[in-house]
Design a protein around this motif. Structure first.
Motif, PDB file in Angstrom:
ATOM      1  N   TYR A 279       0.839  -1.204   0.000  1.00 30.73           N
ATOM      2  CA  TYR A 279       0.000   0.000   0.000  1.00 30.73           C
ATOM      3  C   TYR A 279       0.870   1.249   0.000  1.00 30.73           C
ATOM      4  O   TYR A 279       1.795   1.381   0.801  1.00 30.73           O
ATOM      5  CB  TYR A 279      -0.895  -0.022   1.245  1.00 30.73           C
ATOM      6  CG  TYR A 279      -1.901   1.091   1.342  1.00 30.73           C
ATOM      7  CD1 TYR A 279      -3.015   1.123   0.514  1.00 30.73           C
ATOM      8  CD2 TYR A 279      -1.747   2.104   2.275  1.00 30.73           C
ATOM      9  CE1 TYR A 279      -3.950   2.141   0.608  1.00 30.73           C
ATOM     10  CE2 TYR A 279      -2.687   3.125   2.393  1.00 30.73           C
ATOM     11  CZ  TYR A 279      -3.779   3.135   1.550  1.00 30.73           C
ATOM     12  OH  TYR A 279      -4.705   4.145   1.649  1.00 30.73           O
ATOM     13  N   TYR A 286      -3.487   2.048  -3.127  1.00 31.95           N
ATOM     14  CA  TYR A 286      -3.290   0.877  -3.983  1.00 31.95           C
ATOM     15  C   TYR A 286      -3.312   1.254  -5.463  1.00 31.95           C
ATOM     16  O   TYR A 286      -3.286   0.375  -6.327  1.00 31.95           O
ATOM     17  CB  TYR A 286      -4.377  -0.165  -3.731  1.00 31.95           C
ATOM     18  CG  TYR A 286      -4.258  -0.906  -2.420  1.00 31.95           C
ATOM     19  CD1 TYR A 286      -3.227  -1.807  -2.192  1.00 31.95           C
ATOM     20  CD2 TYR A 286      -5.192  -0.716  -1.402  1.00 31.95           C
ATOM     21  CE1 TYR A 286      -3.120  -2.498  -0.988  1.00 31.95           C
ATOM     22  CE2 TYR A 286      -5.099  -1.400  -0.192  1.00 31.95           C
ATOM     23  CZ  TYR A 286      -4.063  -2.289   0.007  1.00 31.95           C
ATOM     24  OH  TYR A 286      -3.965  -2.976   1.200  1.00 31.95           O
ATOM     25  N   ARG A 292      -1.166   0.640 -11.238  1.00 29.64           N
ATOM     26  CA  ARG A 292      -0.842   0.004  -9.966  1.00 29.64           C
ATOM     27  C   ARG A 292       0.615   0.242  -9.562  1.00 29.64           C
ATOM     28  O   ARG A 292       1.164  -0.506  -8.750  1.00 29.64           O
ATOM     29  CB  ARG A 292      -1.113  -1.505 -10.053  1.00 29.64           C
ATOM     30  CG  ARG A 292      -2.573  -1.862 -10.239  1.00 29.64           C
ATOM     31  CD  ARG A 292      -3.447  -1.407  -9.085  1.00 29.64           C
ATOM     32  NE  ARG A 292      -4.837  -1.828  -9.248  1.00 29.64           N
ATOM     33  CZ  ARG A 292      -5.829  -1.419  -8.472  1.00 29.64           C
ATOM     34  NH1 ARG A 292      -5.587  -0.580  -7.478  1.00 29.64           N
ATOM     35  NH2 ARG A 292      -7.066  -1.845  -8.682  1.00 29.64           N
ATOM     36  N   SER A 343     -13.361 -10.368  -5.638  1.00 30.88           N
ATOM     37  CA  SER A 343     -13.729  -9.114  -4.991  1.00 30.88           C
ATOM     38  C   SER A 343     -15.140  -9.227  -4.456  1.00 30.88           C
ATOM     39  O   SER A 343     -15.942 -10.041  -4.932  1.00 30.88           O
ATOM     40  CB  SER A 343     -13.645  -7.937  -5.975  1.00 30.88           C
ATOM     41  OG  SER A 343     -14.657  -8.035  -6.950  1.00 30.88           O
ATOM     42  N   GLN A 366      -7.318 -10.412  -1.048  1.00 28.96           N
ATOM     43  CA  GLN A 366      -7.434  -8.960  -1.257  1.00 28.96           C
ATOM     44  C   GLN A 366      -8.128  -8.681  -2.590  1.00 28.96           C
ATOM     45  O   GLN A 366      -7.901  -9.348  -3.588  1.00 28.96           O
ATOM     46  CB  GLN A 366      -6.063  -8.281  -1.199  1.00 28.96           C
ATOM     47  CG  GLN A 366      -5.002  -8.825  -2.150  1.00 28.96           C
ATOM     48  CD  GLN A 366      -5.028  -8.206  -3.526  1.00 28.96           C
ATOM     49  OE1 GLN A 366      -5.607  -7.145  -3.737  1.00 28.96           O
ATOM     50  NE2 GLN A 366      -4.384  -8.865  -4.476  1.00 28.96           N
ATOM     51  N   ASN A 368      -7.915  -5.570  -3.890  1.00 29.05           N
ATOM     52  CA  ASN A 368      -7.376  -4.255  -4.196  1.00 29.05           C
ATOM     53  C   ASN A 368      -6.635  -4.168  -5.523  1.00 29.05           C
ATOM     54  O   ASN A 368      -6.509  -3.092  -6.098  1.00 29.05           O
ATOM     55  CB  ASN A 368      -6.448  -3.804  -3.065  1.00 29.05           C
ATOM     56  CG  ASN A 368      -7.134  -3.876  -1.714  1.00 29.05           C
ATOM     57  OD1 ASN A 368      -6.884  -4.797  -0.952  1.00 29.05           O
ATOM     58  ND2 ASN A 368      -8.015  -2.932  -1.436  1.00 29.05           N
ATOM     59  N   GLN A 435     -10.551  -8.092   2.538  1.00 26.97           N
ATOM     60  CA  GLN A 435      -9.192  -8.545   2.817  1.00 26.97           C
ATOM     61  C   GLN A 435      -9.200  -9.698   3.822  1.00 26.97           C
ATOM     62  O   GLN A 435      -8.308  -9.834   4.650  1.00 26.97           O
ATOM     63  CB  GLN A 435      -8.343  -7.401   3.374  1.00 26.97           C
ATOM     64  CG  GLN A 435      -8.092  -6.276   2.397  1.00 26.97           C
ATOM     65  CD  GLN A 435      -7.139  -5.244   2.956  1.00 26.97           C
ATOM     66  OE1 GLN A 435      -6.864  -5.190   4.153  1.00 26.97           O
ATOM     67  NE2 GLN A 435      -6.598  -4.404   2.094  1.00 26.97           N
TER      68      GLN A 435
END
Length: 599
Positions: A279, A286, A292, A343, A366, A368, A435
């Protein structure tokens, strides 16, 4: 103290200041020292160790190691290598933190890494080392791991979720109420506690803030650890409040190899990736599906600081690794990416689980970022934890090898697979955090088959023990969430929107939590409630391994002790001191000659 170090005068002054009071002037003075990070220890073995330090100019340092060996000492000239991934960003240079002088927490602009692997040492022997860097000399010592067949006692410490950041010097976290909290002082605005430490609203209820800042809590926690003279420290992720946030790393090493503490200068660290290590914090979090790069930069910082033994896949180095410390094998797994990606948004509202419903662990810890997104941003080190993948295959091979050698096996990774806390629910649950650690349950059949003694994790910022024995033979695996190093102090997840709702009890394997299993005991002194014992506090897990003699079929006895740092207050709520105390949930495991828990 097991050894003394010689720091520059400015650094020594800073070390003597109370936590949270390091001034901008003292920080600026400390920057003149030749060490940006003091020498710290990694990758311990019976024949060697890695010694690493950081400077701001990169000039060569001189490392001397003295102790048993062919020549009595080894000398190495270690030049620094610039680490561009550790540079400050504009957002970091201009950040303002209420309560701190702007920029007082910043160091110089450059990070040069000096690192060397010392080899050819003798098992179970003590060595003294000296690092001469510029005009400064640092002196430390370490002990090599014993041989697997010649040892008496080993002590390991497991910690998680220190989540360091400069804000921690002035920030007190919310103190979630647990059993016995009805006796607490008033949290009303203007009350004595509110005036002294502050209060905040949590789930619609005003609660106390903890009497120690995050900085103080971690510093005192690490001091307790140092006094126990461990052989190694397992940091199972979330070392910093954002792996892409350079001041967070500066704070971590200030506590562990710097002005506020030096535990890692003679106790080796065995670290694991946490979700925070992916992070970017103020540097983009993120990121976005289109970019990314914050995740790539965050993970790059972890790789810059830590060097683990190889695992056969060079691009995955440092992600997962094996350390043999005498008869104990520590396997570290990267729990940050499962495949296929998943997700919470993948499940329509009408399909989401509620209450204690459970249909399976899920595949991903995760929501993210995905592997394609990460690799499109230039990342090449992502390793998934899913069955059949490279990491899974490596883990099974290491378990097989360790079992054949009769090793006692401990495993660490960040996302607790069995948790009563914030991150204890799978991706398809209505209350998921996105998460959840449940996907890591896929490893349990391997752990039970190969006789893993215990698994340590963090993530939910709980202090919890779970026990899983799927075949019912009484020799299952103990799972710990030790996420109480110095950040949040959460309680169990509630089955309702308020703190007085009953516990959700989603983790059917839970055997103990600090907030529910250790009731707070308050006594009224001078008209003010004062905490006498109990409650959830900053702490760690102590793991003692003792050789057993004279007992047929027994190799060792392992004692797992949950430890907390208790704040002793007077009737004005002033913290007089902190004490090392232990919780009631002591676990003793006898280990057979083959290294597995005895029945």
């Amino acid at each position: 103290m097991r050894r003394r170090t010689r720091l520059c005068a400015a650094a020594l002054t800073a070390a003597l200041l109370p936590a949270g009071t390091l001034s901008g002037q003292a920080t600026a003075a400390t920057r003149q020292a030749d060490f940006r990070i003091l020498p710290y220890l990694q990758s311990p073995s019976s024949s060697g160790i890695t010694i690493t330090w950081f400077t701001e100019d990169g000039g060569p340092g001189r490392l001397t190691v003295r102790g048993p060996g062919p020549r009595g000492r080894q000398i190495a000239r270690v030049a620094g290598e610039l680490q561009p991934d550790l540079a400050y960003t504009t957002a970091e240079l201009t950040q303002e933190i209420p309560g701190l002088e702007q920029g007082s927490w910043l160091e110089g602009p450059d990070n040069y890494k000096h690192s060397t692997q010392v080899s050819g040492l003798r098992p179970g022997a003590q060595y003294h080392y000296t690092v001469e860097q510029g005009g400064e000399t640092f002196r430390g010592r370490f002990r090599t791991a014993p041989a697997a067949d010649r040892w008496q006692h080993i002590r390991l410490i497991a910690m998680s979720d220190s989540e360091t950041e400069p804000r921690g010097r002035v920030q007190r976290r919310e103190w979630a109420p647990g059993a016995g909290a009805a006796g607490r002082p008033s949290a009303d605005p203007g009350s004595l506690w509110d005036r002294t430490y502050g209060t905040t609203v949590l789930s619609g209820t005003r609660v106390l803030r903890y009497p120690l800042t995050e900085d103080e809590g971690l510093r005192r926690n690490l001091a307790v650890v140092r006094d126990r003279s461990p052989d190694a420290v397992l940091f199972t992720g979330d070392l910093v409040q954002g792996g892409g946030y350079q001041p967070g790393w500066d704070e971590f090493f200030r506590h562990t190899a710097g002005a506020s503490g030096d535990l890692l200068t003679d106790v080796p660290i065995i670290p694991a990736f946490g979700n925070w290590e992916s992070y970017g914090a103020i540097n983009g979090g993120y990121g976005t599906p289109e970019d990314r790069t914050p995740v790539v930069r965050s993970r790059a910082k972890f790789h810059a600081y830590f060097d683990a033994p190889g695992n056969g896949t060079p691009e995955h180095r440092d992600n997962y690794h094996r350390i043999d410390y005498g008869p104990v094998t520590v396997l570290t797994i990267d729990s940050n990416n499962g495949e296929p990606d998943d997700s919470a948004a993948s499940y329509p509202p009408e399909e989401k689980l509620t209450g204690r419903e459970y249909t399976g662990p899920g595949t991903d810890t995760q929501e993210n970022f995905t592997r394609p997104e990460y690799e499109a941003a230039g990342g090449r080190d992502l390793s998934d934890h899913s069955p059949g993948g490279r990491q899974w295959t490596w883990v099974e091979q290491q378990l097989r090898d360790a079992r054949a050698a009769g090793q006692i096996v401990l495993v660490q990774f960040h996302h607790a697979p069995y948790s009563s806390g914030e991150h204890g629910l799978p991706m398809n649950h209505a209350l998921t955090s996105g998460q959840g650690g449940t996907p890591m349950r896929v490893y349990h059949p391997l752990f039970e088959r190969y006789g893993v003694t215990a698994v340590v994790s963090g993530h939910s910022e709980m202090f919890e023990r779970s026990f899983v024995d799927t075949d019912g033979d009484g020799t299952g695996v103990h799972y710990y969430d030790v996420g109480v190093s110095g950040d949040g102090l959460r309680g169990v997840r509630r089955d309702g929107p308020t703190l007085d709702s009953p516990p959700l009890a989603y983790n059917a394997f839970s055997r103990w939590t600090a907030d529910q299993g250790e009731p707070e005991v308050w006594d009224v002194v001078g008209g003010t409630p004062r905490l006498l014992s109990g409650g959830k506090h900053y702490g760690h897990l102590e793991i003692d391994v003792d050789r057993v003699r004279g007992k047929s079929g027994r190799k060792a006895r392992i004692t797992l002790t949950p430890v907390h740092v208790f704040p002793v207050m007077d009737d004005t709520l002033t913290v007089l001191r902190t004490e090392r105390r232990t919780y009631s949930d002591h676990v003793v495991i006898d280990v057979g000659a083959d290294g597995t828990p005895a029945r």
